[in-house]
Design an enzyme around this catalytic site. Structure first.
Site, short mmCIF file in Angstrom:
data_model
loop_
_atom_site.label_atom_id
_atom_site.label_comp_id
_atom_site.label_asym_id
_atom_site.label_seq_id
_atom_site.Cartn_x
_atom_site.Cartn_y
_atom_site.Cartn_z
N SER A 232 1.68 4.39 3.53
CA SER A 232 1.76 5.59 2.70
C SER A 232 2.29 6.75 3.55
O SER A 232 2.44 6.62 4.77
CB SER A 232 0.37 5.94 2.16
OG SER A 232 -0.49 6.32 3.22
N ASP B 180 4.54 3.15 0.59
CA ASP B 180 3.72 3.42 -0.58
C ASP B 180 4.01 4.84 -1.10
O ASP B 180 4.91 5.52 -0.61
CB ASP B 180 2.25 3.24 -0.20
CG ASP B 180 1.34 3.00 -1.39
OD1 ASP B 180 1.84 2.80 -2.50
OD2 ASP B 180 0.11 3.00 -1.19
N ASP C 97 7.08 7.99 -6.17
CA ASP C 97 5.99 8.35 -7.07
C ASP C 97 6.33 9.67 -7.76
O ASP C 97 6.07 10.74 -7.23
CB ASP C 97 4.67 8.45 -6.31
CG ASP C 97 3.49 8.76 -7.22
OD1 ASP C 97 3.71 8.98 -8.44
OD2 ASP C 97 2.35 8.78 -6.73
N GLU D 170 6.73 4.76 -10.16
CA GLU D 170 5.52 4.99 -10.96
C GLU D 170 5.89 6.01 -12.02
O GLU D 170 6.18 7.17 -11.72
CB GLU D 170 4.38 5.52 -10.08
CG GLU D 170 3.10 5.72 -10.87
CD GLU D 170 1.87 5.92 -9.98
OE1 GLU D 170 0.84 6.35 -10.52
OE2 GLU D 170 1.94 5.64 -8.77
N HIS E 199 -7.11 5.40 -8.49
CA HIS E 199 -7.19 5.20 -7.05
C HIS E 199 -8.59 5.55 -6.55
O HIS E 199 -9.28 6.37 -7.14
CB HIS E 199 -6.19 6.12 -6.32
CG HIS E 199 -4.77 5.73 -6.51
ND1 HIS E 199 -3.80 6.61 -6.95
CD2 HIS E 199 -4.12 4.55 -6.33
CE1 HIS E 199 -2.64 6.00 -7.01
NE2 HIS E 199 -2.81 4.75 -6.64
N GLY E 200 -8.97 4.93 -5.45
CA GLY E 200 -10.22 5.29 -4.80
C GLY E 200 -11.34 4.31 -5.06
O GLY E 200 -11.12 3.14 -5.37
N HIS F 246 -1.80 -0.71 -9.44
CA HIS F 246 -2.34 0.31 -8.55
C HIS F 246 -3.81 0.55 -8.88
O HIS F 246 -4.27 0.27 -9.99
CB HIS F 246 -1.58 1.63 -8.72
CG HIS F 246 -0.25 1.66 -8.05
ND1 HIS F 246 0.07 2.53 -7.04
CD2 HIS F 246 0.86 0.90 -8.23
CE1 HIS F 246 1.31 2.33 -6.65
NE2 HIS F 246 1.82 1.35 -7.37
N GLY G 146 -6.69 -0.79 -7.82
CA GLY G 146 -7.37 -2.01 -8.19
C GLY G 146 -8.77 -2.18 -7.65
O GLY G 146 -9.46 -3.15 -8.02
N SER G 147 -9.24 -1.27 -6.79
CA SER G 147 -10.58 -1.42 -6.22
C SER G 147 -11.63 -1.40 -7.33
O SER G 147 -11.62 -0.53 -8.19
CB SER G 147 -10.86 -0.29 -5.22
OG SER G 147 -9.95 -0.33 -4.15
N THR H 299 -8.47 0.84 -0.39
CA THR H 299 -9.86 1.27 -0.27
C THR H 299 -10.76 0.14 0.21
O THR H 299 -11.57 0.32 1.14
CB THR H 299 -10.37 1.79 -1.63
OG1 THR H 299 -9.53 2.88 -2.05
CG2 THR H 299 -11.80 2.27 -1.52
#
Length: 343
Positions: free
Chosen positions: A53, A95, A131, A161, A212-213, A252, A254-255, A277
């Protein structure tokens, strides 16, 4: 050929779509996390994607100058050397890159690969992400078209994206609300601007509730079946056969996703899933355990000298590598890429 050539990278993506599996795309921020990702892929007998990233590249550039391009190029060159020792094939990817960082990150990196290709070599990176989710869709796709033309010339695949992913990623944040779902109209406008491969190959990060996160299963409403609707809408409009999958989707945020959600996404054309993450935690958790278990060795408590063997970075670094590698192996299993390596 551990670092994929442009031709092999295309083959990897084609194999993933046909086989209904996806490659884990692992964010790395150091030579150590790079080795952890490579080790995980090798142990799972899976090819994969390694990505940086803007924040990761800035960290790699060193805290004195924090130069993103220097950091990304340095680790990519390092990867081209050390990956030779792993019996898998990997692609290098950058990223999330928002508009305000394009001139300091993606465009200079495209220039690096353009020069390499002109000299008869392969590009340094195999794909880059733009992005534009914080921009209007019109502006997003206008910039995407410009980048896609350059990427195609440099034998690079572009990831775009087109609509927001919730949460925060390297300073780009979006609220978690009903706007986190790409529509068929969004998909049509994307194809009108970028084509269906004739203008250059691209990966599409469509939104289906992704965030995200860190979150627990059930806290975010994912609708991976939406990807089927997008493919069907484009196939119908452009005269493709029923059941075809025009898009190469990226998952994106996916946690915390359930096994069922991941499986549905794979059935509907996801070929790449970003994982950051969870691997960050898997890398850090063994280090925390080591420090707590050996606090009187890693610290000079009450005037003592500690224990060099416990605070030597190699000691806890090996544990961190093993922990992250194990999480990469797990991801390969979830995404069905385990055992599918090309060679």
């Amino acid at each position: 050929m551990p670092i994929a050539t442009p031709e092999v990278y295309n083959e990897m993506l084609d194999r993933a779509k046909a086989g209904k599996f996806a490659y884990p795309a692992i964010n790395v921020t150091s030579s150590q996390t790079l080795h952890a990702a490579l080790r995980g892929f090798a142990e799972a007998e899976s090819d994969g994607i390694i990505q940086m990233s803007t924040g990761g590249a800035e960290f790699l550039g060193g805290q004195h100058n924090k130069d993103m391009v220097t950091g990304a190029v340095a680790l990519a060159e390092f990867a081209h050397i050390v990956a030779e020792k792993y019996d898998v094939t990997v692609a290098l990817h950058t990223d999330h890159c928002p508009k305000d960082k394009l001139d300091a990150y993606v465009r200079p990196l495209l220039a690096v690969s353009e020069e390499r290709v002109k000299a008869g070599r392969n590009p340094l990176f195999q794909s880059h992400m733009w992005d534009g989710s914080a921009e209007t869709l019109s502006d997003n796709l206008s910039i995407a078209a410009e980048l896609l033309e350059r990427a195609r010339a440099a034998k690079i695949i572009l990831e775009v994206e087109i609509t927001p992913t919730g949460g925060e990623e390297d300073g780009v944040s979006h609220e978690i609300n009903d706007s986190l779902y790409t529509t068929v109209d969004d998909a049509v406008r994307t194809v009108e601007a970028l084509g269906l491969g004739e203008k250059g190959r691209y990966l599409l990060a469509a939104s289906f509730g992704n965030v995200h996160g860190v979150y627990k299963p059930g806290n975010v409403v994912l609708r991976p079946e939406l990807l089927k609707e997008l493919n069907e809408g484009i196939a119908s409009k452009y005269g493709q056969s029923a059941g075809s999958k025009p898009f190469n989707f990226v998952f994106h945020g996916g946690s915390g996703s359930t096994a069922e959600e991941i499986a549905t996404a794979l059935e509907n054309g996801v070929v790449k899933m970003n994982i950051d993450t969870d691997t960050q935690y898997a890398f850090t958790r063994p280090v925390a355990d080591h420090m707590f278990s050996n606090y009187d060795g890693v610290l000079k408590v009450d005037g003592e000298v500690g224990n060099k063997k416990t605070y030597d970075p190699r000691t806890w670094g090996k544990l961190a590598e093993a922990g992250m590698a194990a999480r990469v192996v797990e991801a390969c299993g979830h995404l069905r890429s385990a055992g599918t390596k090309i060679k």
